[in-house]
Scaffold this motif. Structure first.
Motif, short mmCIF file in Angstrom:
data_model
loop_
_atom_site.label_atom_id
_atom_site.label_comp_id
_atom_site.label_asym_id
_atom_site.label_seq_id
_atom_site.Cartn_x
_atom_site.Cartn_y
_atom_site.Cartn_z
N ILE A 410 2.63 -1.12 18.68
CA ILE A 410 1.96 -1.28 17.39
C ILE A 410 1.32 -2.66 17.31
CG2 ILE A 410 2.34 -1.43 14.90
CD1 ILE A 410 4.73 0.50 15.31
N ILE A 411 0.10 -2.72 16.82
CA ILE A 411 -0.51 -4.00 16.43
C ILE A 411 -0.07 -4.30 15.00
CG2 ILE A 411 -2.67 -5.11 15.78
CD1 ILE A 411 -4.02 -3.81 18.11
N ALA A 412 0.38 -5.53 14.77
CA ALA A 412 0.79 -5.91 13.41
C ALA A 412 0.51 -7.40 13.21
CB ALA A 412 2.27 -5.63 13.17
N CYS A 413 -0.03 -7.73 12.06
CA CYS A 413 -0.21 -9.13 11.70
C CYS A 413 1.14 -9.71 11.25
CB CYS A 413 -1.24 -9.25 10.58
SG CYS A 413 -0.63 -8.67 8.97
N PRO A 414 1.25 -11.03 11.06
CA PRO A 414 2.53 -11.61 10.61
C PRO A 414 2.95 -11.17 9.21
CG PRO A 414 1.18 -13.28 11.67
CD PRO A 414 0.31 -12.08 11.50
N GLY A 415 1.96 -10.78 8.37
CA GLY A 415 2.30 -10.29 7.05
C GLY A 415 2.96 -11.33 6.17
N MET A 416 3.66 -10.84 5.15
CA MET A 416 4.21 -11.71 4.11
C MET A 416 5.41 -12.53 4.58
SD MET A 416 4.37 -10.59 0.11
CE MET A 416 5.92 -9.69 0.20
N ASP A 417 5.90 -12.26 5.79
CA ASP A 417 6.98 -13.09 6.32
C ASP A 417 6.49 -14.50 6.64
OD1 ASP A 417 9.40 -11.36 6.49
OD2 ASP A 417 8.05 -10.12 7.69
N TYR A 418 5.19 -14.63 6.90
CA TYR A 418 4.63 -15.93 7.26
C TYR A 418 3.37 -16.29 6.46
CZ TYR A 418 7.63 -15.61 11.41
OH TYR A 418 8.69 -15.50 12.26
N CYS A 419 2.46 -15.33 6.31
CA CYS A 419 1.09 -15.63 5.88
C CYS A 419 0.98 -15.81 4.38
CB CYS A 419 0.16 -14.51 6.34
SG CYS A 419 -1.57 -14.82 5.94
N ALA A 420 0.29 -16.86 3.97
CA ALA A 420 0.09 -17.15 2.56
C ALA A 420 -0.88 -16.17 1.90
CB ALA A 420 -0.42 -18.58 2.38
N LEU A 421 -1.69 -15.48 2.69
CA LEU A 421 -2.66 -14.53 2.14
C LEU A 421 -2.10 -13.12 2.02
CD1 LEU A 421 -5.84 -15.64 4.15
CD2 LEU A 421 -5.17 -16.32 1.84
N ALA A 422 -1.01 -12.84 2.69
CA ALA A 422 -0.50 -11.48 2.76
C ALA A 422 0.00 -11.00 1.40
CB ALA A 422 0.62 -11.39 3.79
N THR A 423 -0.13 -9.70 1.20
CA THR A 423 0.35 -9.06 -0.04
C THR A 423 1.51 -8.12 0.22
OG1 THR A 423 -1.45 -7.45 0.26
CG2 THR A 423 -1.84 -9.26 -1.27
N ALA A 424 1.89 -7.94 1.48
CA ALA A 424 3.02 -7.07 1.82
C ALA A 424 3.52 -7.45 3.22
CB ALA A 424 2.61 -5.60 1.79
N ARG A 425 4.70 -6.96 3.55
CA ARG A 425 5.25 -7.21 4.88
C ARG A 425 4.64 -6.27 5.92
NH1 ARG A 425 11.35 -6.21 3.57
NH2 ARG A 425 10.32 -4.72 2.18
#
Length: 555
Positions: A410-425
């Motif tokens: 699976i490709i996955a971005c860092p999400g809300m665990d790291y990124c200040a822009l993320a809106t979900a994990r």
């Protein structure tokens, strides 16, 4: 590989020294965060949710053992013992302290690496096919072109303050492994009827808030004309791109609002002017760069070592079936090392794992590695007779997961665990999907499938072009996951269709189970992949599986 000249060394060191002074002024309070922000972004330093993050360029995804070993050293010395490989062929360190960043950049410079232009409204890290120089279907190695573009674009005085970030990708093969049509400029190496090499030029691709498929602006540009032609595109964009709204500032919006034909006319007019200003030094530079990318001296001795091992070792056979691709030299294979073991964060590699990969490259792989946009590591030149030994070493280190192209890859971005822009994990979602389908033992039965997850609309996880795409959003403070179906990242790139209402975190994996159970029931034989079944049948049966209550009501 390309090796730095004295100019390259001096340039990178000067940037490190300059940034060291800027960091000290920030620590001393002489610079406010608002003043410091554009300076740090010019050097790849972001401020994330919990800490700074340093994004390091791996130009066109190529590095050697010494460089990989240095990344491991940086991870242990100044971070938390791991790095995260991204969909842009970069590596991110998520926990550096501000005072240490200049020392990290110095350590990178020691091995001819840097973090310049990994952020900001400039031309970002140029990406390429991760099988470059090895692929059996390759027209020509795209890395010399990518290196030419890296040198041309780095600190280019005219293009340091573009309307928005700008991304370029190059492919030299029949199969697009670089998502070329999702970039502002995409280049396909090809040959004309006379056999001369040149480029099909694609413009206006992009994902994010407004996903668009890039369009061919010119079928063939000769090699000698590439830089003046790209300068013409950048000039037109720089002068005409929207600067009043950052969400409409990308080249894709200019192509959409202006129209491809009119924009092509502007580009061609600018190209006439630009071409007259080039004296041929660009062609000589490319020729010099191409000499740096001469193929390694291959050992063509054939043996039956691999074939014999495959007969007695089903685990090795599974690995070869999924993780080894055809090499242009029949005595060799291209080995992809999965960074997607079940339960692992996609794209993460520990310092120990990085050191092992460096060792294997040096011992078995002509000292070459690649990073893929799919967040895996490639050993591009492994003799087939050495594959059992390489596999054994990978297996002992937990790096022999045989899942390339399968559901847990699976490709996955860092999400809300790291990124200040993320809106979900994103990371826990990827882990939950991989774990559940491993429990069900359905991965190989399902077969080839691309699942891509983004934690926000910026689409760093490429969800728009996943066969199944997942977009995490915030709905009144609750995570909600939209599913898109039918996306494709290849030459015939397609943006997935939104299936319907989103799912809560706990409901997402059960929904995917229903979706894939339905696929297994309706496919035409085990050889029909998910995306082939979707194209044959359309969205209706898959939506019915995702939303059974609605399907019953409609019936």
């Amino acid at each position: 590989m390309y090796s730095y000249t004295d100019f390259d060394h001096d340039f990178v060191r000067a940037r490190v020294d300059q940034f060291r002074g800027q960091v000290q002024r920030r620590i001393d309070g002489a610079l406010s965060e608002d003043e410091f922000r554009p300076l740090r972004l010019m050097n790849g330093l972001y401020l994330q949710l919990h800490a700074y993050m340093l994004r390091v360029a791996i130009p066109y995804g190529t590095l050697n053992g010494r460089q990989m070993r240095q990344l491991a050293y940086i991870a242990e010395r100044w971070d938390r013992g791991y790095g995260h490989f991204t969909t842009r062929q970069n590596i991110q360190f998520n926990w550096p302290k501000l005072r240490d960043v200049p020392d990290i950049l110095d350590a990178l410079a020691d091995v001819e690496m840097h973090a310049i232009q990994t952020s900001g409204n400039c031309i970002r890290n140029v990406t390429a096919d991760h099988f470059a120089g090895a692929a059996a279907d390759e027209v020509e190695d795209p890395r010399p072109t990518a290196e030419l573009l890296r040198q041309w674009s780095t600190d280019h005085p005219e293009f340091q303050f573009l309307p928005r970030k700008f991304k370029i990708a190059v492919s030299g093969a029949d199969v697009d492994r670089a998502v070329v049509r999702s970039h502002d400029i995409g280049l396909y190496l090809r040959r004309n009827d006379a056999g001369a090499a040149g480029y099909e030029v694609v413009i206006g691709g992009g994902l994010g808030r407004t996903p668009m498929v890039g369009k061919t602006v010119r079928d063939f540009v000769p090699k000698a004309d590439l830089l003046p032609y790209l300068e013409a595109i950048l000039q037109v964009y720089n002068l005409s791109g929207r600067r009043d709204n950052k969400y409409k500032a990308r080249l894709k919006i200019l192509v959409h609002e202006t129209g491809l034909d009119e924009l092509r006319d502007r580009i061609e007019a600018a190209f006439v002017v630009q071409k007259a200003q080039f004296t041929g030094v660009n062609a000589q530079l490319l020729a010099d760069i191409e000499a740096s990318f001469a193929p390694p001296v291959f050992n063509n001795t054939r043996s039956q070592v691999l074939e014999a091992a495959l007969e007695s070792d089903p685990v090795l056979r599974a690995f070869v079936d999924t993780n080894v691709a055809a090499h242009k030299n029949p005595a060799y294979g291209i080995v992809t090392v999965s960074l997607k073991a079940v339960g692992q964060t996609p794209g993460d590699a520990t310092a120990d794992q990085m050191r092992l990969l460096a060792d294997l490259a040096e011992e078995f792989g002509h000292d070459e590695l690649r990073i893929s946009h799919e967040q895996n590591v490639i050993l591009p030149h492994i003799r087939r007779s050495d594959i059992p030994a390489v596999h054994a070493r990978l297996k002992a280190a937990g790096l022999a997961t045989a899942n390339i192209g399968l559901i847990s890859d699976i490709i996955a971005c860092p999400g809300m665990d790291y990124c200040a822009l993320a809106t979900a994990r994103s990371i826990p979602v990827a882990q939950a999907i991989a774990t559940r389908f491993d429990e069900l033992r359905l991965e190989r039965e399902i077969g080839p499938i691309k699942i891509k997850i983004s934690g926000c609309i910026n689409a760093c996880g490429h969800h728009h072009v996943g066969h199944i795409g997942i977009l995490g959003l915030d709905r009144a403070g609750v995570e909600n996951y939209q599913i898109t179906l039918g996306g494709d990242a290849g030459r015939d790139m397609a943006v997935g269709e939104r299936a319907g209402p989103g799912f809560g975190y706990d409901a997402l994996v059960p929904a995917l189970e229903r979706l894939l159970d339905a696929y297994l029931d309706i496919r035409e034989g085990a050889d029909e992949s998910f995306i082939e079944a979707y194209r044959r049948l359309g969205a209706a049966p898959f939506k019915a599986a995702l939303y059974p209550d609605e399907a019953r009501d409609a019936a």
